[in-house]
Design an enzyme around this catalytic site. Structure first.
Site: not given
Length: 363
Positions: A54, A57, A109, A210
């Site tokens: 993730s 992102k 997320s 993140k």
């Protein structure tokens, strides 16, 4: 600070490679980057391609922040509902702002939020992925390729620790991106979201970025912390003890390296001899300032390129070479030099002819 003249080729042959002395880092791959200067303070297999889960992102959010008005509202299409993996459980026909979807994607997320944003910005997921790869090329992320906007595993979906750090350093300059990833918690309608990034509560100055995880990729973490205007970016890939490793790396990065003003714009960095000039020497001034994170045992040197002389006339403000900033045998920066003043050519008196020498008059 030592200043000397040296050949340009010899200067450019040196390459900076310095690492932060730390204990064992659990990550398979890692990097610690000073965001302002680009200095790598620590790295471990930072250029090997890996699944990145993730943390993908980060690129998705950056493009939304750059390409769209985050106050726009969109109706959630059916293509963004029921996406595999982590989710904020979007409903078809639900209306949310892009900023709310950004929070859902970066704090919680949400893979479904990533797909919704991709469709809004790129028309289709495939169109948005093409935009992601275009941006990666613009940022010279040579070890990166995207296959989707959310980070689900794919054979053509990968990046490196170095590329993720470079991408993040760039993205954190965007105020909307920064505000989003530094938010600890937010409420979106009847959804209450808390940021999965535990470092926001554990590390002084932590302000992003993140988390990521898939079974194949392992635990991925990209973090940022800012203290006294200085920002560090840390990336670990496949790290079972990432919270501890990031805390350690960030703390040592701030404590072991201090930003030093090495050159200030307008500084006189030396002088050169002027041949056939009305003055014998002219000073060389730095065009720009230069700062750099320096360890306690490091002593920066300034090396001036060129041969140490010039022929008149010399013009004030005209480029006179470069000053290279070195630590040990490594070049860490370059600043242009200009002449501090104009030095005219010495007027050569015409030699008298034999007639003038004989009679003291003109021919």
């Amino acid at each position: 600070m030592k200043r000397l003249f040296a050949g340009t080729a010899a200067i450019l042959a040196a390459v900076l490679f310095l690492t932060l002395p730390v204990g064992a880092v659990s990550a398979q791959k890692a990097i610690l980057l000073d965001a302002q200067t680009g200095r790598v303070l620590y790295e471990k297999d930072a250029d090997s391609r890996s699944l990145i889960a993730s943390t993908t992102k980060i690129m998705t959010a950056l493009l939304i922040c750059e390409q769209c008005n985050v106050l726009d509202r969109m109706k959630i299409p059916k293509e963004a509902v029921g996406i595999e993996g982590s989710s904020i459980y979007l409903k078809e026909g639900e209306v949310l702002s892009l900023q709310e979807l950004l929070y859902g994607m970066m704090l919680h997320s949400g893979n479904d939020a990533a797909v919704a944003l991709a469709i809004y910005c790129g028309g289709t997921v495939e169109g948005f992925v093409a935009m992601m790869n275009d941006k990666a090329r613009q940022l010279n992320l040579t070890g990166t390729n995207f296959q989707n906007p959310n980070g689900l595993d794919g054979p053509s979906h990968y990046s490196t620790a170095r590329d993720l750090a470079k991408l993040t350093a760039y993205a954190m300059k965007n105020p909307i991106f920064y505000q989003t990833v530094s938010t600890k918690s937010v409420r979106i309608g009847n959804r209450s979201l808390q940021n999965h990034n535990k470092l926001l509560w554990r590390v002084e100055g932590a302000d992003g970025v993140k988390t990521g995880y898939t079974k194949a990729a392992g635990r991925i973490l990209v973090s940022s912390a800012t203290r006294d205007g200085r920002s560090l970016i840390c990336v670990t890939i496949n790290d079972g003890d990432d919270w501890k490793d990031h805390s350690t790396l960030l703390e040592k990065g701030f404590s072991n390296y201090q930003v030093q003003q090495i050159i200030e714009a307008g500084d006189c960095l030396g002088d050169v001899t002027v041949f056939s000039g009305q003055k014998e020497k002219v000073e060389l001034l730095a065009v720009d300032s230069f700062s750099f994170p320096v360890a306690k045992d490091e002593k920066p040197q300034i090396v001036l390129s060129g041969c140490g002389f010039a022929y008149a006339p010399v013009v004030k403000g005209k480029k006179a070479g470069n000053a290279y900033i070195c630590i040990g045998d490594s070049v860490v920066g370059k600043v242009d030099l200009v002449y501090a003043e104009t030095v005219e050519r010495t007027m050569q008196l015409k030699k008298p002819s034999w007639w003038e020498r004989l009679f003291g008059g003109k021919e």
